[in-house]
Structure formats: C-alpha cells, structure tokens
Design a protein around this motif. Sequence first.
Motif, PDB file in Angstrom:
ATOM      1  N   GLY B 105       0.823  -1.207   0.000  1.00  0.00           N
ATOM      2  CA  GLY B 105       0.000   0.000   0.000  1.00  0.00           C
ATOM      3  C   GLY B 105       0.858   1.259   0.000  1.00  0.00           C
ATOM      4  O   GLY B 105       1.937   1.286   0.596  1.00  0.00           O
ATOM      5  N   TRP B 106       0.358   2.291  -0.667  1.00  0.00           N
ATOM      6  CA  TRP B 106       1.055   3.582  -0.632  1.00  0.00           C
ATOM      7  C   TRP B 106       1.092   4.102   0.796  1.00  0.00           C
ATOM      8  O   TRP B 106       0.126   3.948   1.555  1.00  0.00           O
ATOM      9  N   HIS B 107       2.188   4.733   1.166  1.00  0.00           N
ATOM     10  CA  HIS B 107       2.294   5.256   2.524  1.00  0.00           C
ATOM     11  C   HIS B 107       3.376   6.325   2.609  1.00  0.00           C
ATOM     12  O   HIS B 107       4.190   6.484   1.695  1.00  0.00           O
ATOM     13  N   VAL B 108       3.356   7.058   3.699  1.00  0.00           N
ATOM     14  CA  VAL B 108       4.509   7.838   4.127  1.00  0.00           C
ATOM     15  C   VAL B 108       5.007   7.162   5.394  1.00  0.00           C
ATOM     16  O   VAL B 108       4.216   6.664   6.193  1.00  0.00           O
ATOM     17  N   ASP B 109       6.315   7.110   5.564  1.00  0.00           N
ATOM     18  CA  ASP B 109       6.851   6.443   6.744  1.00  0.00           C
ATOM     19  C   ASP B 109       6.530   7.254   7.999  1.00  0.00           C
ATOM     20  O   ASP B 109       6.369   8.481   7.946  1.00  0.00           O
ATOM     21  N   ARG B 147       0.724  17.052   1.763  1.00  0.00           N
ATOM     22  CA  ARG B 147       0.440  16.403   3.042  1.00  0.00           C
ATOM     23  C   ARG B 147      -0.450  15.177   2.869  1.00  0.00           C
ATOM     24  O   ARG B 147      -1.402  15.192   2.082  1.00  0.00           O
ATOM     25  N   ASN B 148      -0.146  14.154   3.622  1.00  0.00           N
ATOM     26  CA  ASN B 148      -0.981  12.970   3.654  1.00  0.00           C
ATOM     27  C   ASN B 148      -0.641  12.182   4.900  1.00  0.00           C
ATOM     28  O   ASN B 148       0.327  12.501   5.597  1.00  0.00           O
ATOM     29  N   LYS B 149      -1.411  11.159   5.154  1.00  0.00           N
ATOM     30  CA  LYS B 149      -1.151  10.277   6.290  1.00  0.00           C
ATOM     31  C   LYS B 149      -1.309   8.855   5.798  1.00  0.00           C
ATOM     32  O   LYS B 149      -2.206   8.575   4.995  1.00  0.00           O
ATOM     33  N   ALA B 154      -4.545   4.054   2.295  1.00  0.00           N
ATOM     34  CA  ALA B 154      -4.597   2.602   2.135  1.00  0.00           C
ATOM     35  C   ALA B 154      -5.420   2.173   0.914  1.00  0.00           C
ATOM     36  O   ALA B 154      -5.236   1.068   0.401  1.00  0.00           O
ATOM     37  N   HIS B 155      -6.318   3.030   0.447  1.00  0.00           N
ATOM     38  CA  HIS B 155      -7.161   2.644  -0.682  1.00  0.00           C
ATOM     39  C   HIS B 155      -6.588   3.127  -2.019  1.00  0.00           C
ATOM     40  O   HIS B 155      -7.208   2.906  -3.060  1.00  0.00           O
ATOM     41  N   LEU B 156      -5.440   3.785  -1.993  1.00  0.00           N
ATOM     42  CA  LEU B 156      -4.834   4.240  -3.250  1.00  0.00           C
ATOM     43  C   LEU B 156      -4.130   3.075  -3.938  1.00  0.00           C
ATOM     44  O   LEU B 156      -3.588   2.190  -3.279  1.00  0.00           O
TER      45      LEU B 156
END
Lengths: 122, 280
Positions: B105-109, B147-149, B154-156
């Motif tokens: 899943g796409w994420h930022v650490d 900005r994102n979290k 999780a749905h990207l």
Amino acid sequence: MTAAQREIADRLAAALAAGTLTVEDLRQGMEEVARSPGARQDILYLQAANTSPTAGVVGMMLIEDGAPVETPADADVWPYQTVLEAVNDGWRIISFPNMALLSVSEDDPHGLGFEFILERWS
Amino acid sequence: MTAIDEKLYDCDATLTDTQVLDFCKNGYLLLEGVVPDEVNRKSVAHCDGDSFYEPTSILQQDWFLEHVICNRAAAGAVRSLLGADFHLPILMSNHRFTAPGPAQGWHVDGNFKFGPALNNLQVFYYPQDTPLEMGPTQVMPGSHLVRNKARFMAHLDGIRGMVSTTAPAGSIFITAYQIWHRRGPASGEGLRNLLKYFYWRTEPPVRDWVVEEDFDFATVEYSPSFNASGEQFRMDVKVAEMFLWLCGKHDQFQNLGGQSWPLPGHRNDLPYGLPEGLGL
C-alpha cells in the motif's frame, strides 16, 4: 440479480412461454435461485483532477469479484480516463468528493485529487 | 573526504544548483550503479547471513562504510543537500522480499514532517539488479510537498505519474523522508534486498553545493513535473520555498500573490516580489 440467477429465470420464462412449465420445474428453479451465489458489489475509487466528473483521472483502485485488481502502471491504459467514462460504462457514483477535507489549508495541498467512489453489481 | 569523528562525515558536494532544485521538485534522486559489483555481492552475502529486518551489523563493515555509506556519488549528493559534517546512519533496515507478490500500500513512513525544511534524508540501496518484475520501490514525484497520512492512503493504487525505481545492482536512491512510496507489484521470482538508512543535518543550510554561474533565481523554472493535488502554481511556491530554505535564505522567502515571483511568466522586468540578494 446475478448472471446465474438471470439464466435460471430465463429458462423458467422460456418453459412458461412454451407451455411446458410444471410445478415441479418451478419449485426446482426457485431452489436453484436460492442456492446460487449472491451478487457482489464491485467498487471503483477514482481520484480526479478536480470536482467535475469530466476531469482527468489521476488515481484509481478497483475491487472486482471480491478482490483488488492490480492497476496498470501506465495511466494511459487505465479503463477510464474520466469519471464520466466509468458512469457511461455502467458504474454508479455512490460518493462524491468531500469538500470539507479539501479546504483544510489554502496553502498546503492535501491528498490525491478529488475522490469519487463508484459501484456496480456482478 | 574527511572523517570528522565516528558519526559525522564531510566530503565534496557534487550536486549543482539545477540538481538541488530538481530534488526540491521531485523529492528523490536516483543514482544508478554507483556501488562496485564486488561490494554488491558482499552486501547480498551479508544479508543472507543476517536476514533480520534490521541487519545493522552491516554498518560495522569497513567495505560497506567506504563504498555504500560514504560512496562518493551518494555521499556527495547527501553533502549537497544536508550540508557539511552530516551525521551518518546508525540503523540499517532491509526490506527483504521474496517475489512474486502484490504491491504494497502507498504510505509515508512514520514520524514524518511536511514542510520546506530538509533536515534528514532516507536513502535506499539495491545490492542486486531490481527490474520491474522484482517489485522496485515506487515513488510519487513531488509528493513530499503534499500532506498525507499513511492511514488515509490505504485505498490508493494506481497514481498517474508515479515512478518505479527500476535500477541495476549498486544503485542508490535518496529521498525526502515524507515522500509517498510503496513496494511495486512483483511478477518475477526470487529474493530482493532493499537496504534503507538515514542521514541527518548537523549544520544550518547554506548554498555550498556546486554553484552555477548562470543560475538565475528570477527566471528558473520552479514548476514540478507533476501536480495532482495542488491549486495552480501552488507547487511552484512550495518548491521555491524549499529551495530557498536549502540556500539558507528562508527568512527572505515571500509570496506576494498573483503574478509575483516565483510564478513562471514572460515578463518585461524582474518578477515582482523577487527577494533581493538571493544569488549572493
């Protein structure tokens, strides 16, 4: 109605039209319908460049037949380039972009595009 | 190159103004095949012997310190972005993955900070060839400014403009920590190591990388290659602010709105609002 259920209904309708439908055939057909797998909701997330359904899609995620489907890396080959294309292909919008979340800050962009969520039943 | 003490390091900066600005636009820099084959082989062997997800023991190996951590191209880029006497990594992670497998899943650490400051860098090293089939990390250029979290991502899945960091063995890529990323889908078979480590700034930012004589703060293009999330020109402003922060000129940064600097345009004069003395 699923494709399997539709097939059963068509068979019964054909027998009725031909005058060959019996009570036993009808009961059996109804039992088959009851036993057949239920319809599944397919879900399509489309992130668009702005709030219009005609805007270009910048992100997508598809859940089909109960499982995620890998999105091609090349965006130019995605099945829909706009939300409207998906609607015209039978998808139904069930959620429009949430404007409240997009106005958190004028200076700081948030998230990916403007999200539409669509469904269809298969 | 000079070892200041056990943990601080200095060397020549190797990036130019344009390359530093490109980092501000993209949030990452890929250096292909900069580590010698022999070191790549040793690294893979070491990871086979220490398959823990944090094989920090590799940081005790002189050959690894010399050719990976202090690699001339990579450390030169880190020196350009973090300044003199940057702090060396003290923790090694290995995203060891057996293909095939679906995309992550796409994420930022975790523990990210969005903003113009660049006080650290997260760096990745592929010790083996990592073609598309082996699930190289995918990054979203420019997303370090959006900005994102992780829990909101999780749905990207597919994102237009994302880049797969396919690379030959010995490649290192340097990222702004908060860049959106994930492991890509892998259709091949085999084991893939991806070593991940971290450098910190210890000195205030200053424009002491390779200065280009003809670099013009007034006319240079601040627009990122991709903008999926911001209003028109908003990303230009973000990129310019980050670049000025790196130049040590953040106190002079200003955005006077409308057609003023740093927006692009075919003007008959200097951009209105251009801070004075930027090139000094």
